[in-house]
Design a protein around this motif. Sequence first.
Motif, mmCIF file in Angstrom:
data_model
loop_
_atom_site.group_PDB
_atom_site.id
_atom_site.type_symbol
_atom_site.label_atom_id
_atom_site.label_comp_id
_atom_site.label_asym_id
_atom_site.label_seq_id
_atom_site.Cartn_x
_atom_site.Cartn_y
_atom_site.Cartn_z
ATOM 1 N N PHE A 112 0.840 -1.198 0.000
ATOM 2 C CA PHE A 112 0.000 0.000 0.000
ATOM 3 C C PHE A 112 0.877 1.251 0.000
ATOM 4 O O PHE A 112 0.631 2.186 -0.760
ATOM 5 N N ILE A 113 1.870 1.259 0.842
ATOM 6 C CA ILE A 113 2.768 2.415 0.919
ATOM 7 C C ILE A 113 3.495 2.611 -0.404
ATOM 8 O O ILE A 113 3.642 3.738 -0.883
ATOM 9 N N ALA A 114 3.920 1.521 -1.023
ATOM 10 C CA ALA A 114 4.611 1.613 -2.306
ATOM 11 C C ALA A 114 3.698 2.184 -3.391
ATOM 12 O O ALA A 114 4.134 2.989 -4.214
ATOM 13 N N ALA A 150 -7.929 1.511 7.629
ATOM 14 C CA ALA A 150 -8.632 0.239 7.698
ATOM 15 C C ALA A 150 -8.318 -0.547 6.436
ATOM 16 O O ALA A 150 -8.111 0.028 5.371
ATOM 17 N N HIS A 151 -8.284 -1.842 6.562
ATOM 18 C CA HIS A 151 -8.088 -2.721 5.416
ATOM 19 C C HIS A 151 -9.348 -3.562 5.278
ATOM 20 O O HIS A 151 -9.677 -4.357 6.159
ATOM 21 N N ILE A 152 -10.067 -3.375 4.180
ATOM 22 C CA ILE A 152 -11.288 -4.123 3.919
ATOM 23 C C ILE A 152 -10.904 -5.289 3.022
ATOM 24 O O ILE A 152 -10.793 -5.158 1.799
ATOM 25 N N THR A 153 -10.663 -6.426 3.651
ATOM 26 C CA THR A 153 -10.062 -7.557 2.941
ATOM 27 C C THR A 153 -10.939 -8.116 1.833
ATOM 28 O O THR A 153 -10.439 -8.442 0.753
ATOM 29 N N HIS A 154 -12.242 -8.234 2.066
ATOM 30 C CA HIS A 154 -13.093 -8.831 1.024
ATOM 31 C C HIS A 154 -13.251 -7.922 -0.191
ATOM 32 O O HIS A 154 -13.598 -8.379 -1.269
ATOM 33 N N LYS A 155 -12.955 -6.641 -0.046
ATOM 34 C CA LYS A 155 -12.971 -5.701 -1.173
ATOM 35 C C LYS A 155 -11.564 -5.403 -1.689
ATOM 36 O O LYS A 155 -11.399 -4.662 -2.659
ATOM 37 N N LYS A 156 -10.556 -5.941 -0.989
ATOM 38 C CA LYS A 156 -9.155 -5.693 -1.336
ATOM 39 C C LYS A 156 -8.892 -4.193 -1.437
ATOM 40 O O LYS A 156 -8.312 -3.698 -2.394
#
Length: 50
Positions: free
Chosen positions: A5-7, A35-41
């Motif tokens: 994400f940072i990259a 926040a990281h919404i995993t199912h939506k990537k």
Amino acid sequence: MQTDFIAQHGDLLNHYQEKTKHPDLHFKDIWITTAHITHKKSYLLEISYE
């Protein structure tokens, strides 16, 4: 935050970091919520100033 994400969004993060360094800004607090919404990537990044 994960490294990928940072990259991918380093310029945006740098932009907001630079905004907080200016002495003419009169913010008492700066809040960063992530926040990281995993199912939506997806990531949610909220920056608030008081």
